[in-house]
Write a protein that holds these residues in place. Structure first.
Motif, PDB file in Angstrom:
ATOM      1  N   THR A  16     -64.178  82.234 -15.002  1.00 39.43           N
ATOM      2  CA  THR A  16     -64.164  80.811 -15.335  1.00 39.43           C
ATOM      3  C   THR A  16     -63.044  80.489 -16.317  1.00 39.43           C
ATOM      4  O   THR A  16     -62.295  79.522 -16.141  1.00 39.43           O
ATOM      5  N   LEU A  17     -62.898  81.304 -17.357  1.00 40.70           N
ATOM      6  CA  LEU A  17     -61.879  81.033 -18.372  1.00 40.70           C
ATOM      7  C   LEU A  17     -60.467  81.181 -17.806  1.00 40.70           C
ATOM      8  O   LEU A  17     -59.594  80.333 -18.043  1.00 40.70           O
ATOM      9  N   VAL A  18     -60.230  82.244 -17.048  1.00 46.62           N
ATOM     10  CA  VAL A  18     -58.905  82.425 -16.437  1.00 46.62           C
ATOM     11  C   VAL A  18     -58.668  81.347 -15.379  1.00 46.62           C
ATOM     12  O   VAL A  18     -57.559  80.792 -15.265  1.00 46.62           O
ATOM     13  N   PHE A  37     -62.430  81.109  -7.730  1.00 45.61           N
ATOM     14  CA  PHE A  37     -61.404  81.728  -6.877  1.00 45.61           C
ATOM     15  C   PHE A  37     -60.101  81.922  -7.650  1.00 45.61           C
ATOM     16  O   PHE A  37     -59.452  82.972  -7.567  1.00 45.61           O
ATOM     17  N   LEU A  38     -59.702  80.888  -8.402  1.00 50.55           N
ATOM     18  CA  LEU A  38     -58.471  80.977  -9.184  1.00 50.55           C
ATOM     19  C   LEU A  38     -58.572  82.073 -10.240  1.00 50.55           C
ATOM     20  O   LEU A  38     -57.608  82.802 -10.495  1.00 50.55           O
ATOM     21  N   LEU A  64     -58.068  92.408 -21.893  1.00 49.32           N
ATOM     22  CA  LEU A  64     -58.609  91.252 -21.167  1.00 49.32           C
ATOM     23  C   LEU A  64     -59.542  90.442 -22.061  1.00 49.32           C
ATOM     24  O   LEU A  64     -59.484  89.200 -22.081  1.00 49.32           O
ATOM     25  N   PHE A  65     -60.390  91.120 -22.824  1.00 50.39           N
ATOM     26  CA  PHE A  65     -61.339  90.419 -23.683  1.00 50.39           C
ATOM     27  C   PHE A  65     -60.604  89.621 -24.764  1.00 50.39           C
ATOM     28  O   PHE A  65     -61.023  88.511 -25.112  1.00 50.39           O
ATOM     29  N   LEU A  69     -60.972  85.626 -25.318  1.00 53.95           N
ATOM     30  CA  LEU A  69     -61.299  84.975 -26.594  1.00 53.95           C
ATOM     31  C   LEU A  69     -60.345  83.815 -26.860  1.00 53.95           C
ATOM     32  O   LEU A  69     -60.769  82.729 -27.294  1.00 53.95           O
ATOM     33  N   TYR A  70     -59.078  84.054 -26.604  1.00 51.80           N
ATOM     34  CA  TYR A  70     -58.078  82.995 -26.807  1.00 51.80           C
ATOM     35  C   TYR A  70     -58.335  81.824 -25.849  1.00 51.80           C
ATOM     36  O   TYR A  70     -58.338  80.651 -26.265  1.00 51.80           O
ATOM     37  N   LEU A  71     -58.543  82.136 -24.562  1.00 50.89           N
ATOM     38  CA  LEU A  71     -58.796  81.078 -23.584  1.00 50.89           C
ATOM     39  C   LEU A  71     -60.090  80.345 -23.882  1.00 50.89           C
ATOM     40  O   LEU A  71     -60.187  79.126 -23.675  1.00 50.89           O
TER      41      LEU A  71
END
Length: 566
Positions: A16-18, A37-38, A64-65, A69-71
């Motif tokens: 979801t975040l990406v 999907f994105l 990745l984590f 956190l940033y996103l």
């Protein structure tokens, strides 16, 4: 089962975040399925870039984590908004659809926790993912086992999400994909029942009708599942918005097609779709040329680099452009040709020698008359493709139906020339089922009855084990696996079997070979490197090639050494 559910919550968060990051940057529709999907596509590309240099292990997840956190800080409002929207959608479901949603979620989780059924999982899925987790992308890995040269983008994404540093039996990303397809289909059905949408939504809402077929694949990370689900959604957008395809729709379609190409390069023919709409209305869509070109070029570069590392062939398994790259570990041309002819003949259940003796009409006749499930689906796809034009006048969106039907026929012809295995044809079958559903399944009582029948079938398929001899002649796929109580918390191990392995060697290569040589390509969940000794001997005697280490350790990769005939 419960551990899988917990892992899916993290996958949902990460995707979801990406996905929100990509969606916000490109101003695509704010829709949960699109964002998922994105997110998968973005994480898959990032994981591939990471695997160029490092393994997809705990360090990868640390990186990745940190990104998540940033996103999460940047897109916290959008994430909360999406979460509230999903909860609102669930609350607004009619009681029957709520029950179906809960049931299908439980059944998908249970099926994913059961023993995997797909034979490809035992030949190369598990080993591909294990190599990625322990070493990343290894130079010349295809020389050890030809199937390892494929390294699908879906397996890279599964390697990124199997958390091998915590637990060794997560292998269920395809089930998570199927769940999202079902959730969106139920949402569309609910809209249709409440008369808030037209019957066009039945195109994608028909997806749950095919769950009986999908359930056979979801206990292993089969790349076919995301291809089916995502291509179905692409076709749905085209079907629904054919006359009003805006720049947002076009860019969404394009990104999803790039994702499918990343998963399986044979999906490249789908680029016909966005190119058609570009040509049809260039002035309107020229604003998307830059993001289309950037994502397309970046995806192609990633694919070429990945394949060049693993096999030395840019577009493996096709031999295209292989002459432009000369690497010491490049898969020899003789082995490339063997792989190509073997997979082509395998679709007809013939040896390469038998295949070469038949003309095109004999091959077609043989293909149609294959026994059991293969022959059934081969006949069905031909019959349904032949009959469909007679029903086009009955379908509301005639132009988009004709257009999608032509796309399906093009794919049918391409697969007929390359590898006409019935599971590669299924998305064509699903496309026509989806088109016909907008006409035949308008009656709400009929839809409810079909969902009830599907639910009962899935319960039986999930919790009971039964013989499949009536559907297949393959002795290794003749028995389904039912859910066990022990799998409520812990899923079944990634392999269906518990093989024992012996240590073998061929010159400087020491490898593990399964003691039970059930089939030629068998590797199971063996320690690295694992390859069947019969396979080593076959290529040694038949082609005078043996796999060898390139350096002191297997991390340095492999090459095929030419030897003198014995």
């Amino acid at each position: 089962m419960l551990l899988i559910a917990v892992s899916w919550l993290y996958i949902f968060l990460a995707s979801t975040l990406v996905g929100l990051f990509i969606q916000q940057q490109l101003k695509l529709p704010f829709q949960a399925l699109i964002i998922q999907f994105l997110g998968w596509f973005g994480i898959g590309l990032f994981a591939t870039c990471f695997a160029f240099l490092f393994p997809l292990n705990g360090i990868f997840h640390g990186v990745l984590f940190s990104i998540l956190l940033y996103l999460g800080f940047i897109y916290q409002q959008e994430f909360i908004q999406l979460h509230k929207h999903l909860w609102k959608v669930f609350k607004n479901l009619k009681i029957g659809f709520k029950a179906f949603t809960i049931l299908v979620t439980i059944l998908i989780l249970a099926k994913c926790a059961s023993a995997p059924y797909i034979l490809d999982n035992e030949s190369y899925y598990i080993q591909t993912i294990k190599w990625l987790n322990e070493y990343g992308l290894v130079p010349g890995l295809g020389n050890l086992h030809l199937y390892l040269g494929q390294t699908s983008g879906w397996h890279i994404l599964q390697a990124a999400f199997n958390f091998n540093f915590l637990y060794d039996s997560f292998n269920d990303l395809s089930g998570y994909c199927l769940l999202w397809g079902n959730l969106y289909a139920v949402k569309l059905l609910n809209d249709y029942f409440k008369r808030s949408s037209q019957r066009v939504v039945l195109f994608f809402a028909a997806l749950p009708l095919t769950n009986v077929l999908f359930f056979s694949f979801i206990a292993a990370p089969s790349p076919d599942i995301p291809v089916y689900i995502i291509s179905w959604y692409i076709f749905y957008i085209v079907f629904k918005d054919y006359k009003n395809t805006n720049t947002s729709h076009l860019l969404t379609i394009s990104l999803f097609i790039f994702f499918l190409i990343f998963i399986k390069f044979t999906n490249a023919f789908l680029l016909i779709l966005p190119l058609y709409f570009f040509i049809l209305n260039f002035n309107q869509h020229k604003i998307t040329i830059l993001p289309f070109s950037v994502f397309g070029f970046f995806t192609l570069v990633i694919i070429v680099l990945k394949n060049s590392i693993v096999t030395g062939i840019p577009l493996y398994p096709t031999p295209l452009f292989s002459s432009f790259i000369k690497l010491d570990y490049q898969l020899p041309a003789e082995l490339q040709q063997f792989y190509y002819h073997y997979t082509k003949a395998f679709a007809f259940k013939l040896s390469p020698t038998e295949y070469e003796k038949l003309n095109i009409w004999q091959l077609f006749s043989h293909w149609l008359t294959l026994p059991k499930l293969h022959g059934f689906f081969n006949k069905l796809i031909i019959i349904i493709c032949f009959l469909f034009p007679f029903f086009i006048q009955k379908i509301a969106h005639k132009k988009s139906s004709v257009f999608l039907y032509i796309i399906g026929i093009i794919q049918l012809l391409i697969l007929g020339v390359t590898s006409p295995q019935y599971r590669f044809f299924l998305n064509i079958l699903f496309l026509i089922i989806a088109l016909l559903s907008t006409y035949f399944f308008q009656n709400k009582k009929l839809i409810s009855g079909l969902l009830m029948i599907i639910s009962i079938s899935l319960i039986i398929q999930t919790f009971f084990s039964f013989s499949l001899n009536k559907f297949t002649n393959n002795p290794y796929a003749s028995q389904s696996s039912g859910f066990q109580l022990t799998q409520v918390l812990y899923p079944h191990q990634n392999s269906r079997y518990s093989f024992e392995y012996e240590i073998k060697s061929v010159e400087n290569l020491e490898y593990f070979s399964p003691l039970e040589n059930n089939f030629f390509w068998n590797t199971g969940n063996g320690p690295l490197p694992t390859v069947n000794k019969d396979q080593i001997e076959y290529f040694k005697k038949g082609f005078q090639y043996i796999p060898q280490r390139r350096g002191k350790t297997i991390k340095d990769g492999f090459y095929s050494k030419k030897i003198k005939p014995e």
